[in-house]
Each structure stands twice: as structure tokens, then as C-alpha cells.
Motif scaffolding. Sequence first.
Motif, PDB file in Angstrom:
ATOM      1  N   PHE A  37      16.749   0.464  73.364  1.00  0.00           N
ATOM      2  CA  PHE A  37      15.585   0.812  72.817  1.00  0.00           C
ATOM      3  C   PHE A  37      15.214   0.903  71.460  1.00  0.00           C
ATOM      4  O   PHE A  37      14.373   0.167  71.002  1.00  0.00           O
ATOM      5  N   GLY A  38      16.182   1.270  70.857  1.00  0.00           N
ATOM      6  CA  GLY A  38      16.133   1.171  69.381  1.00  0.00           C
ATOM      7  C   GLY A  38      15.941   0.109  68.808  1.00  0.00           C
ATOM      8  O   GLY A  38      15.290  -0.448  67.789  1.00  0.00           O
ATOM      9  N   ASP A  39      16.701  -1.025  69.182  1.00  0.00           N
ATOM     10  CA  ASP A  39      16.961  -2.429  68.591  1.00  0.00           C
ATOM     11  C   ASP A  39      15.456  -3.003  69.182  1.00  0.00           C
ATOM     12  O   ASP A  39      14.920  -3.846  68.014  1.00  0.00           O
ATOM     13  N   ARG A  40      14.956  -2.800  70.035  1.00  0.00           N
ATOM     14  CA  ARG A  40      13.652  -3.539  70.372  1.00  0.00           C
ATOM     15  C   ARG A  40      12.338  -2.898  69.610  1.00  0.00           C
ATOM     16  O   ARG A  40      11.711  -3.547  68.899  1.00  0.00           O
ATOM     17  N   LEU A  41      12.628  -1.517  69.226  1.00  0.00           N
ATOM     18  CA  LEU A  41      11.833  -0.921  68.409  1.00  0.00           C
ATOM     19  C   LEU A  41      11.652  -1.262  66.961  1.00  0.00           C
ATOM     20  O   LEU A  41      10.641  -1.623  66.309  1.00  0.00           O
ATOM     21  N   LEU A  42      12.789  -1.463  66.498  1.00  0.00           N
ATOM     22  CA  LEU A  42      12.865  -1.857  65.063  1.00  0.00           C
ATOM     23  C   LEU A  42      12.486  -3.370  64.928  1.00  0.00           C
ATOM     24  O   LEU A  42      11.854  -3.659  64.089  1.00  0.00           O
ATOM     25  N   ARG A  43      12.930  -4.144  65.970  1.00  0.00           N
ATOM     26  CA  ARG A  43      12.574  -5.607  65.678  1.00  0.00           C
ATOM     27  C   ARG A  43      11.015  -5.628  66.020  1.00  0.00           C
ATOM     28  O   ARG A  43      10.434  -6.434  64.848  1.00  0.00           O
ATOM     29  N   MET A  44      10.277  -4.940  66.634  1.00  0.00           N
ATOM     30  CA  MET A  44       8.825  -4.956  66.828  1.00  0.00           C
ATOM     31  C   MET A  44       8.102  -4.436  65.751  1.00  0.00           C
ATOM     32  O   MET A  44       7.236  -4.961  65.278  1.00  0.00           O
ATOM     33  N   LEU A  45       8.820  -3.441  64.837  1.00  0.00           N
ATOM     34  CA  LEU A  45       8.113  -2.754  63.766  1.00  0.00           C
ATOM     35  C   LEU A  45       8.267  -3.837  62.521  1.00  0.00           C
ATOM     36  O   LEU A  45       7.400  -4.132  61.918  1.00  0.00           O
ATOM     37  N   HIS A  48       5.921  -6.587  63.021  1.00  0.00           N
ATOM     38  CA  HIS A  48       4.643  -6.239  62.857  1.00  0.00           C
ATOM     39  C   HIS A  48       4.192  -6.144  61.281  1.00  0.00           C
ATOM     40  O   HIS A  48       3.386  -6.623  60.937  1.00  0.00           O
ATOM     41  N   VAL A  49       5.120  -5.613  60.465  1.00  0.00           N
ATOM     42  CA  VAL A  49       5.121  -5.541  59.075  1.00  0.00           C
ATOM     43  C   VAL A  49       5.023  -6.972  58.335  1.00  0.00           C
ATOM     44  O   VAL A  49       4.100  -7.145  57.555  1.00  0.00           O
ATOM     45  N   LEU A  50       5.880  -8.062  59.035  1.00  0.00           N
ATOM     46  CA  LEU A  50       5.800  -9.093  58.537  1.00  0.00           C
ATOM     47  C   LEU A  50       4.582  -9.824  58.801  1.00  0.00           C
ATOM     48  O   LEU A  50       3.722 -10.605  57.978  1.00  0.00           O
ATOM     49  N   GLY A  54       1.450 -11.416  56.051  1.00  0.00           N
ATOM     50  CA  GLY A  54       1.244 -12.723  56.307  1.00  0.00           C
ATOM     51  C   GLY A  54       2.460 -13.652  56.377  1.00  0.00           C
ATOM     52  O   GLY A  54       2.231 -14.833  56.031  1.00  0.00           O
ATOM     53  N   ILE A  55       3.631 -13.085  56.277  1.00  0.00           N
ATOM     54  CA  ILE A  55       4.879 -13.647  56.506  1.00  0.00           C
ATOM     55  C   ILE A  55       5.228 -14.058  57.720  1.00  0.00           C
ATOM     56  O   ILE A  55       5.660 -15.522  57.925  1.00  0.00           O
TER      57      ILE A  55
END
Length: 56
Positions: A37-45, A48-50, A54-55
Motif C-alpha cells: 500500500f505504501g509503495d503504491r501511495l508513494l508512487r501515486m504521489l 502527481h507532483v511530477l 509538467g515533467i
Amino acid sequence: MTTRHDEQGITTAEYAVGTAAGAGLAGVLYQLVTGGFGDRLLRMLFDHVLGLLGIG
């Protein structure tokens, strides 16, 4: 005549309860982050920031 009660031990007990609660919360957060769950959450975050920058 009023008597004063010594409350010096109360602050020690409050620190002990606060420390135990903090350690418990840290353990729960560690389990969430190291699990799937944490891996998916960090990847999604991160994605989103990228995207906001606009990267990605």
C-alpha cells in the motif's frame, strides 16, 4: 488551611504515554510505507507532483 499536593510525577507519566503513543504511530506508519500500500501511495504521489510540475 489548604494543603498542596505534589504533582511532579504527573508530567513523567504524561511523557511516558506520549512516547508510547508516538512509538505506536511510528510502527503503524512504517508498516504502511514498507508494505504494498505504501509503495503504491508513494508512487501515486510522486507521479502527481511530477504532473503538476509538467515533467511527467
